[in-house]
Write a protein that holds these residues in place. Structure first.
Motif, PDB file in Angstrom:
ATOM      1  N   ILE A 172       2.761   4.860   4.249  1.00  0.00           N
ATOM      2  CA  ILE A 172       3.613   4.061   4.294  1.00  0.00           C
ATOM      3  C   ILE A 172       3.298   2.635   3.472  1.00  0.00           C
ATOM      4  CG2 ILE A 172       5.050   2.542   5.854  1.00  0.00           C
ATOM      5  CD1 ILE A 172       4.893   4.820   7.879  1.00  0.00           C
ATOM      6  N   LEU A 173       2.025   2.114   3.882  1.00  0.00           N
ATOM      7  CA  LEU A 173       1.662   0.609   3.310  1.00  0.00           C
ATOM      8  C   LEU A 173       1.466   0.927   1.843  1.00  0.00           C
ATOM      9  CD1 LEU A 173      -0.991  -0.481   5.984  1.00  0.00           C
ATOM     10  CD2 LEU A 173       1.523  -1.275   5.307  1.00  0.00           C
ATOM     11  N   GLU A 174       0.890   2.142   1.435  1.00  0.00           N
ATOM     12  CA  GLU A 174       0.769   2.120  -0.183  1.00  0.00           C
ATOM     13  C   GLU A 174       2.125   2.085  -0.840  1.00  0.00           C
ATOM     14  OE1 GLU A 174      -2.249   2.054  -2.150  1.00  0.00           O
ATOM     15  OE2 GLU A 174      -3.084   1.652  -0.250  1.00  0.00           O
ATOM     16  N   ALA A 175       3.032   3.054  -0.186  1.00  0.00           N
ATOM     17  CA  ALA A 175       4.413   3.222  -0.908  1.00  0.00           C
ATOM     18  C   ALA A 175       4.869   1.636  -0.746  1.00  0.00           C
ATOM     19  CB  ALA A 175       5.213   3.859   0.102  1.00  0.00           C
ATOM     20  N   MET A 176       4.992   1.047   0.144  1.00  0.00           N
ATOM     21  CA  MET A 176       5.489  -0.603   0.143  1.00  0.00           C
ATOM     22  C   MET A 176       4.666  -1.623  -0.792  1.00  0.00           C
ATOM     23  SD  MET A 176       8.157  -0.260   2.014  1.00  0.00           S
ATOM     24  CE  MET A 176       8.435  -2.083   2.240  1.00  0.00           C
ATOM     25  N   ALA A 177       3.625  -1.497  -1.145  1.00  0.00           N
ATOM     26  CA  ALA A 177       2.671  -2.329  -1.753  1.00  0.00           C
ATOM     27  C   ALA A 177       3.074  -1.812  -3.386  1.00  0.00           C
ATOM     28  CB  ALA A 177       1.313  -2.213  -0.950  1.00  0.00           C
ATOM     29  N   THR A 178       3.133  -0.537  -3.493  1.00  0.00           N
ATOM     30  CA  THR A 178       2.980  -0.280  -4.946  1.00  0.00           C
ATOM     31  C   THR A 178       4.246  -0.038  -5.234  1.00  0.00           C
ATOM     32  OG1 THR A 178       2.946   2.114  -4.570  1.00  0.00           O
ATOM     33  CG2 THR A 178       0.645   0.998  -4.920  1.00  0.00           C
ATOM     34  N   GLY A 179       5.458  -0.250  -4.420  1.00  0.00           N
ATOM     35  CA  GLY A 179       7.000  -0.120  -4.588  1.00  0.00           C
ATOM     36  C   GLY A 179       7.498  -1.612  -4.390  1.00  0.00           C
ATOM     37  N   PRO A 180       8.397  -1.660  -3.371  1.00  0.00           N
ATOM     38  CA  PRO A 180       9.428  -2.910  -3.666  1.00  0.00           C
ATOM     39  C   PRO A 180       8.466  -4.124  -3.153  1.00  0.00           C
ATOM     40  CG  PRO A 180       9.328  -1.450  -1.541  1.00  0.00           C
ATOM     41  CD  PRO A 180       8.660  -0.635  -2.307  1.00  0.00           C
ATOM     42  N   LEU A 181       7.263  -4.110  -2.450  1.00  0.00           N
ATOM     43  CA  LEU A 181       6.508  -5.344  -2.558  1.00  0.00           C
ATOM     44  C   LEU A 181       5.767  -5.854  -3.348  1.00  0.00           C
ATOM     45  CD1 LEU A 181       5.300  -4.924   1.338  1.00  0.00           C
ATOM     46  CD2 LEU A 181       7.263  -6.083   0.436  1.00  0.00           C
ATOM     47  N   GLU A 182       5.301  -4.932  -4.351  1.00  0.00           N
ATOM     48  CA  GLU A 182       4.618  -5.073  -5.945  1.00  0.00           C
ATOM     49  C   GLU A 182       3.453  -5.773  -5.485  1.00  0.00           C
ATOM     50  OE1 GLU A 182       7.257  -6.708  -8.604  1.00  0.00           O
ATOM     51  OE2 GLU A 182       8.310  -4.900  -9.038  1.00  0.00           O
ATOM     52  N   ARG A 183       2.922  -5.701  -4.472  1.00  0.00           N
ATOM     53  CA  ARG A 183       1.447  -5.938  -3.957  1.00  0.00           C
ATOM     54  C   ARG A 183       0.242  -5.787  -4.756  1.00  0.00           C
ATOM     55  NH1 ARG A 183       0.425  -8.079   1.139  1.00  0.00           N
ATOM     56  NH2 ARG A 183      -1.555  -9.000  -0.119  1.00  0.00           N
ATOM     57  N   TRP A 184       0.175  -4.646  -5.294  1.00  0.00           N
ATOM     58  CA  TRP A 184      -0.766  -3.923  -6.306  1.00  0.00           C
ATOM     59  C   TRP A 184      -0.450  -2.806  -6.973  1.00  0.00           C
ATOM     60  CZ3 TRP A 184      -2.059  -3.961  -0.864  1.00  0.00           C
ATOM     61  CH2 TRP A 184      -2.148  -2.657  -0.141  1.00  0.00           C
ATOM     62  N   SER A 185      -1.161  -2.226  -7.880  1.00  0.00           N
ATOM     63  CA  SER A 185      -0.595  -1.004  -8.762  1.00  0.00           C
ATOM     64  C   SER A 185      -2.026  -0.512  -8.971  1.00  0.00           C
ATOM     65  CB  SER A 185      -0.065  -1.308  -9.913  1.00  0.00           C
ATOM     66  OG  SER A 185      -0.780  -2.202 -10.855  1.00  0.00           O
ATOM     67  N   TYR A 186      -1.887   0.971  -9.340  1.00  0.00           N
ATOM     68  CA  TYR A 186      -2.915   1.830  -9.492  1.00  0.00           C
ATOM     69  C   TYR A 186      -3.268   1.842 -11.144  1.00  0.00           C
ATOM     70  CZ  TYR A 186      -1.550   3.864  -4.707  1.00  0.00           C
ATOM     71  OH  TYR A 186      -1.326   3.982  -3.799  1.00  0.00           O
ATOM     72  N   THR A 187      -4.390   2.013 -11.308  1.00  0.00           N
ATOM     73  CA  THR A 187      -4.890   2.385 -12.797  1.00  0.00           C
ATOM     74  C   THR A 187      -4.522   3.831 -13.102  1.00  0.00           C
ATOM     75  OG1 THR A 187      -7.126   2.915 -12.316  1.00  0.00           O
ATOM     76  CG2 THR A 187      -6.736   0.762 -12.806  1.00  0.00           C
ATOM     77  N   SER A 188      -4.446   4.175 -14.278  1.00  0.00           N
ATOM     78  CA  SER A 188      -4.129   5.508 -14.654  1.00  0.00           C
ATOM     79  C   SER A 188      -5.369   6.530 -14.268  1.00  0.00           C
ATOM     80  CB  SER A 188      -4.252   5.717 -16.308  1.00  0.00           C
ATOM     81  OG  SER A 188      -5.380   5.197 -17.064  1.00  0.00           O
ATOM     82  N   SER A 189      -6.472   5.999 -13.627  1.00  0.00           N
ATOM     83  CA  SER A 189      -7.746   6.937 -13.212  1.00  0.00           C
ATOM     84  C   SER A 189      -7.407   7.396 -11.926  1.00  0.00           C
ATOM     85  CB  SER A 189      -8.927   6.419 -13.219  1.00  0.00           C
ATOM     86  OG  SER A 189      -8.969   5.044 -12.609  1.00  0.00           O
ATOM     87  N   MET A 190      -6.226   6.673 -11.120  1.00  0.00           N
ATOM     88  CA  MET A 190      -6.103   6.913  -9.528  1.00  0.00           C
ATOM     89  C   MET A 190      -5.135   8.272  -9.597  1.00  0.00           C
ATOM     90  SD  MET A 190      -6.099   6.195  -6.394  1.00  0.00           S
ATOM     91  CE  MET A 190      -6.308   4.518  -6.022  1.00  0.00           C
TER      92      MET A 190
END
Length: 148
Positions: A98-116
Motif C-alpha cells: 500500500i505505501l509503495e503504491a501511494m509513494a510511487t503513485g499519487p504522492l510522488e514521494r519516490w521512484s524506482y530506478t530501472s534496476s528495481m
C-alpha cells in the motif's frame, strides 16, 4: 518466561530496537534501487533512510500488536507459531504494498530506478517487498534471544 526485567523486558521496545537496526541497514543497502538526485549531499540520503527506518519500526510494532491481539498475548514472540510469524510478515507486506503504491503513485514521494524489479500489475518494488519477508523473522529471532 521473560528473564529480562524493566525496559529491557518489554517486547515492544525490543521489536522497535531490533527492527530499527535491521531496517536501517536494509534502507541504506537498497538506495541504488531508488532514484535520487545526484547533486544532493550524502547526509540528505542518510536522513531519508533514517526517516524510512522509523516508519519501518512503526510498521513492525503495528504488526507485532496485530499478532498480539489475535494471540491475546504480548509474549507470543517468545514461542511463536509458524502462523504467527506468517501473520507478522503478512501485515508488513500488505502495508508495504500500500505505501509503495501511494509513494510511487499519487504522492510522488519516490521512484524506482530501472534496476528495481517490480511485481507485475501492482508495480511494487521487489526489494522493499523482500525487506518485509526477510527481516521480520530476523527481528523475532533477535527479540527472542534478548528476552529469554
Amino acid at each position: 518466561m521473560q528473564s529480562q526485567s524493566g525496559f529491557a523486558g518489554i517486547p515492544e521496545l525490543n521489536v522497535a530496537i531490533f527492527s530499527f537496526l535491521l531496517n536501517f541497514v536494509w534502507e541504506m543497502w537498497q538506495v541504488p534501487f531508488f532514484s535520487v538526485t545526484p547533486s544532493d549531499p550524502h547526509w540528505v540520503g542518510v536522513v531519508a533512510c533514517t526517516q524510512a527506518t522509523f516508519g519501518d519500526a512503526a510498521i513492525s510494532l503495528f504488526a507485532f500488536w496485530c499478532v498480539a491481539a489475535v494471540a491475546r498475548s504480548r509474549s507470543w514472540i517468545l514461542n511463536s507459531s509458524p502462523s504467527q510469524v506468517g501473520a507478522f510478515i503478512a501485515v508488513g507486506v500488505v502495508i508495504t504494498i500500500i505505501l509503495e503504491a501511494m509513494a510511487t503513485g499519487p504522492l510522488e514521494r519516490w521512484s524506482y530506478t530501472s534496476s528495481m524489479p517490480t511485481l507485475p500489475v501492482l508495480g511494487t518494488g521487489i526489494v522493499p517487498l523482500l525487506q518485509w519477508i526477510l527481516l521480520p523473522p530476523l527481528t523475532i529471532w533477535f527479540v527472542r534471544r534478548q528476552l529469554t
